[in-house]
Scaffold this motif. Structure first.
Motif, mmCIF file in Angstrom:
data_model
loop_
_atom_site.group_PDB
_atom_site.id
_atom_site.type_symbol
_atom_site.label_atom_id
_atom_site.label_comp_id
_atom_site.label_asym_id
_atom_site.label_seq_id
_atom_site.Cartn_x
_atom_site.Cartn_y
_atom_site.Cartn_z
ATOM 1 N N LYS A 58 -27.419 34.824 -28.643
ATOM 2 C CA LYS A 58 -26.082 34.336 -29.228
ATOM 3 C C LYS A 58 -26.490 33.289 -30.323
ATOM 4 O O LYS A 58 -25.788 33.278 -31.254
ATOM 5 N N THR A 107 -27.845 35.763 -33.127
ATOM 6 C CA THR A 107 -26.756 36.130 -33.865
ATOM 7 C C THR A 107 -25.932 35.386 -34.592
ATOM 8 O O THR A 107 -25.553 35.703 -35.797
ATOM 9 N N ASN A 113 -25.425 35.574 -38.857
ATOM 10 C CA ASN A 113 -24.245 35.697 -39.281
ATOM 11 C C ASN A 113 -23.864 34.727 -40.436
ATOM 12 O O ASN A 113 -23.333 34.987 -41.530
ATOM 13 N N THR A 140 -21.238 42.342 -39.973
ATOM 14 C CA THR A 140 -21.292 41.252 -38.765
ATOM 15 C C THR A 140 -22.340 41.545 -37.848
ATOM 16 O O THR A 140 -22.592 42.679 -37.726
ATOM 17 N N ASN A 160 -23.846 41.525 -34.436
ATOM 18 C CA ASN A 160 -23.197 41.837 -33.073
ATOM 19 C C ASN A 160 -24.306 42.024 -31.823
ATOM 20 O O ASN A 160 -25.082 42.676 -32.003
ATOM 21 N N GLN A 167 -25.081 43.689 -29.142
ATOM 22 C CA GLN A 167 -24.445 44.947 -28.719
ATOM 23 C C GLN A 167 -25.495 46.049 -28.233
ATOM 24 O O GLN A 167 -26.547 46.184 -29.119
ATOM 25 N N LYS A 209 -21.942 47.051 -39.166
ATOM 26 C CA LYS A 209 -22.509 46.030 -38.409
ATOM 27 C C LYS A 209 -24.093 46.139 -38.420
ATOM 28 O O LYS A 209 -24.749 47.011 -38.686
ATOM 29 N N LEU A 236 -26.530 45.411 -35.431
ATOM 30 C CA LEU A 236 -26.528 45.313 -33.931
ATOM 31 C C LEU A 236 -27.652 44.718 -33.471
ATOM 32 O O LEU A 236 -28.806 45.429 -33.656
#
Length: 205
Positions: A7, A10, A14, A31, A33, A35, A50, A52
């Motif tokens: 997190k 990420t 971003n 963005t 993510n 994932q 995205k 990922l």
């Protein structure tokens, strides 16, 4: 700690993207993510706009496996715990965009970001971690270091990786993240604390 580390990465990536100039023909930055790239269809990947972040493997850092356990003295007892587990995480950043040129641009931006900042600490993650609910704070250590190294794959490894993920290859880069330390707050053993030593020489008489 695995979730918290990803997190933090990420959120910082971003934030870095938002400070860049949007390339011509693109209305907004992609963005980033957290994932699993294997859970999306090829059509979804192409239209997602995205980047990922997917955890594709993890391994224990064997060079630090023989660290001793720790103990904390509390009142008249010493609480012993097992040494922490030091992990290496292998991360895949997949740039999923309909325009291949744009995907290559953001692949370069991703590499440039981690070239400029490859070490993250609790201070870097404080704003991100503060926004998480109490449920997601479980397992978060008091202090940590997240260190990223670019991880190169052979052609055979690349083919195996994307075959395992079940999709066609997209512009990507892999990083090895070391050392994420996981330690459960479990007491292994409790002993009394020796505070005074008395020598009884009566037996020797």
């Amino acid at each position: 700690m695995i979730f918290h580390a990803l997190k933090i990465l990420t959120a910082h990536l971003n934030s870095y993207y938002t400070g860049l100039t949007v390339p011509g023909g693109l209305t907004a930055h992609p963005t980033v993510n957290l994932q699993n790239v294997s859970q999306l269809t090829e059509e979804e990947l192409k239209s997602s706009n995205k980047v990922l972040l997917t955890l594709v493997n993890l391994a224990e850092e064997t060079t630090m496996k023989n660290e001793p356990g720790t103990y904390v003295v509390n009142s008249n007892e010493a609480h012993y715990t097992n040494p922490p587990v030091n992990l290496n995480l292998f991360l895949l950043f997949s740039v999923c965009m309909s325009n291949y040129e744009h995907a290559l641009i953001y692949l370069s931006h991703t590499i440039s970001f981690f070239q400029g900042k490859r070490i993250f600490t609790r201070q870097d993650g404080a704003p991100i971690l503060a926004g998480l609910t109490d449920d997601f704070h479980t397992g978060l250590p008091g202090d940590f270091h997240i260190i990223l190294d670019l991880y190169s794959l052979s052609f055979e490894q690349v083919n195996y990786l994307w075959s395992t993920l079940g999709g066609k290859q997209h512009p990507f880069v892999c990083y090895k993240v070391r050392l994420v330390s996981l330690q459960r707050a479990a007491v292994k053993e409790t002993r009394g604390v020796i505070r005074k030593i008395t020598i009884d020489d009566s037996a020797a008489r």
